[in-house]
Design a protein around this motif. Structure first.
Motif, PDB file in Angstrom:
ATOM      1  N   GLY A  55      25.567  35.489  38.694  1.00 26.91           N
ATOM      2  CA  GLY A  55      25.315  35.945  40.063  1.00 26.91           C
ATOM      3  C   GLY A  55      25.126  37.492  40.489  1.00 26.91           C
ATOM      4  O   GLY A  55      24.095  38.041  40.606  1.00 26.91           O
ATOM      5  N   ASP A  56      26.232  38.114  39.784  1.00 27.82           N
ATOM      6  CA  ASP A  56      25.967  39.504  40.160  1.00 27.82           C
ATOM      7  C   ASP A  56      26.078  40.405  38.847  1.00 27.82           C
ATOM      8  O   ASP A  56      25.928  41.633  38.879  1.00 27.82           O
ATOM      9  N   ALA A  57      25.827  39.774  37.623  1.00 31.88           N
ATOM     10  CA  ALA A  57      25.923  40.561  36.582  1.00 31.88           C
ATOM     11  C   ALA A  57      26.924  41.402  36.209  1.00 31.88           C
ATOM     12  O   ALA A  57      27.062  42.434  35.735  1.00 31.88           O
ATOM     13  N   VAL A  58      28.236  40.862  36.421  1.00 31.16           N
ATOM     14  CA  VAL A  58      29.532  41.643  36.389  1.00 31.16           C
ATOM     15  C   VAL A  58      29.892  41.481  35.018  1.00 31.16           C
ATOM     16  O   VAL A  58      29.961  40.420  34.567  1.00 31.16           O
ATOM     17  N   PRO A  87      24.666  28.581  30.764  1.00 27.28           N
ATOM     18  CA  PRO A  87      23.190  29.190  30.895  1.00 27.28           C
ATOM     19  C   PRO A  87      23.220  29.535  32.445  1.00 27.28           C
ATOM     20  O   PRO A  87      23.599  28.737  33.144  1.00 27.28           O
ATOM     21  N   CYS A  88      22.354  30.461  32.921  1.00 29.90           N
ATOM     22  CA  CYS A  88      21.861  30.951  34.267  1.00 29.90           C
ATOM     23  C   CYS A  88      20.883  29.817  34.777  1.00 29.90           C
ATOM     24  O   CYS A  88      20.983  29.434  35.628  1.00 29.90           O
ATOM     25  N   SER A  89      19.803  29.961  33.929  1.00 31.51           N
ATOM     26  CA  SER A  89      18.616  28.958  34.155  1.00 31.51           C
ATOM     27  C   SER A  89      18.222  28.545  32.735  1.00 31.51           C
ATOM     28  O   SER A  89      17.985  29.537  31.843  1.00 31.51           O
ATOM     29  N   GLY A  90      17.837  27.424  32.729  1.00 33.20           N
ATOM     30  CA  GLY A  90      17.273  26.971  31.328  1.00 33.20           C
ATOM     31  C   GLY A  90      18.379  27.137  30.249  1.00 33.20           C
ATOM     32  O   GLY A  90      19.476  26.464  30.230  1.00 33.20           O
ATOM     33  N   ASP A 110      36.850  46.289  48.588  1.00 33.75           N
ATOM     34  CA  ASP A 110      35.314  46.840  48.067  1.00 33.75           C
ATOM     35  C   ASP A 110      34.677  45.661  47.851  1.00 33.75           C
ATOM     36  O   ASP A 110      35.314  44.878  46.985  1.00 33.75           O
ATOM     37  N   PRO A 111      33.670  45.802  48.290  1.00 33.40           N
ATOM     38  CA  PRO A 111      32.526  44.716  47.834  1.00 33.40           C
ATOM     39  C   PRO A 111      32.173  44.808  46.089  1.00 33.40           C
ATOM     40  O   PRO A 111      32.242  45.890  45.496  1.00 33.40           O
ATOM     41  N   VAL A 112      31.686  43.654  45.593  1.00 38.89           N
ATOM     42  CA  VAL A 112      31.480  43.825  44.043  1.00 38.89           C
ATOM     43  C   VAL A 112      30.241  44.965  43.870  1.00 38.89           C
ATOM     44  O   VAL A 112      30.438  45.404  42.641  1.00 38.89           O
ATOM     45  N   SER A 113      29.274  45.000  44.759  1.00 41.11           N
ATOM     46  CA  SER A 113      28.428  46.052  44.358  1.00 41.11           C
ATOM     47  C   SER A 113      29.003  47.384  44.741  1.00 41.11           C
ATOM     48  O   SER A 113      27.978  48.321  44.298  1.00 41.11           O
ATOM     49  N   SER A 114      29.740  47.679  45.222  1.00 32.63           N
ATOM     50  CA  SER A 114      30.342  49.081  45.526  1.00 32.63           C
ATOM     51  C   SER A 114      31.595  49.433  45.212  1.00 32.63           C
ATOM     52  O   SER A 114      32.644  49.263  46.149  1.00 32.63           O
ATOM     53  N   PRO A 115      31.978  49.264  43.803  1.00 38.03           N
ATOM     54  CA  PRO A 115      33.262  50.097  43.387  1.00 38.03           C
ATOM     55  C   PRO A 115      33.605  51.350  44.068  1.00 38.03           C
ATOM     56  O   PRO A 115      32.807  52.154  44.216  1.00 38.03           O
ATOM     57  N   SER A 116      35.036  51.759  43.857  1.00 42.93           N
ATOM     58  CA  SER A 116      35.395  52.963  44.318  1.00 42.93           C
ATOM     59  C   SER A 116      35.222  53.990  43.492  1.00 42.93           C
ATOM     60  O   SER A 116      35.191  55.087  43.590  1.00 42.93           O
TER      61      SER A 116
END
Length: 223
Positions: free
Chosen positions: A128-131, A97-100, A176-182
């Motif tokens: 965290g990043d919903a990957v 669980p992420c919370s609760g 590449d950061p997680v939020s910015s794939p190529s």
């Protein structure tokens, strides 16, 4: 009794007919005046038809009955994934669980395999990043759900697209950061012969005009 004289008009048949005609005219005029007195304007221009009228008001449209393919049986996706021998031990271990009691899973119901029940698409994500770390398709067979597709090459995400299975895989280059794939690969599968068969593939390179920011780079083992 006083007799008739030559100067007095006689009351013969012609005179009686004239009286009858005059009475009929007066009666017709009286009826016309009564109709005008009701406030009407003669013939009705509009308004609801009477029950005896030949005009018929259409009956209210019947609401369509639910199509069996539009119904689905909600499943416990977390329990389904954790009990699935096809799912990797890593995905099961990290599915918390992420919370609760909120688990990072997306669940979609739809017809992918032409079965008697809706298929279930489950995407397991990171908190965290919903990957996407795993994408699975379950088909109901003899009352139980069977895994008929899996993709665990993170980042990955599966969707139903007009009856086909569409799987998106983000493509990262070094740094590449997680939020910015190529870029991304999109693979389309169709159910045929009791399994999913690749039907289409296309790749997209993202533009790099936007800044990358200070996001954490993607792990080196990601594709």
């Amino acid at each position: 009794m006083r007799g008739l004289t030559d100067t007095e008009p006689s009351r013969g048949p012609a005179s009686a007919q004239a009286v009858i005609t005059a009475a009929a005219v007066l009666a017709a005029l009286a009826l016309f005046a009564a109709a005008c007195g009701t406030g009407g304007t003669g013939a009705r221009d509009e308004g609801p038809a009477h029950a005896g009228s030949s005009a018929r008001v259409p009956a209210a449209a019947k609401a369509p009955s639910p199509n069996p393919s539009q119904t689905y049986e909600k499943v416990d996706a977390v329990a389904l994934v954790k009990a699935d021998p096809v799912v990797s031990a890593t995905v099961k271990r990290d599915l918390k669980p992420c919370s609760g009691d909120e688990y990072p899973v997306d669940v979609t119901y739809g017809d992918l395999t032409g079965g008697t029940a809706e298929d279930v698409v489950v995407n397991v994500l990171t908190c965290g990043d919903a990957v996407g770390v795993g994408a699975y398709v379950y088909r109901q067979v003899s009352g139980a759900y069977k895994n008929v597709f899996k993709a665990e090459e993170s980042p990955v995400y599966a969707e139903i697209d007009r009856g086909d299975l569409s799987v998106t895989k983000q493509v990262y280059e070094k740094g590449d950061p997680v939020s910015s794939p190529s870029g991304e690969n999109v693979i389309t599968y169709n159910w045929a012969g009791g399994r999913f068969v690749q039907e289409d593939f296309h790749h997209t390179d993202y533009g790099n005009a936007a800044g990358t920011g200070d996001d954490t780079p993607v792990p080196s083992d990601a594709n």
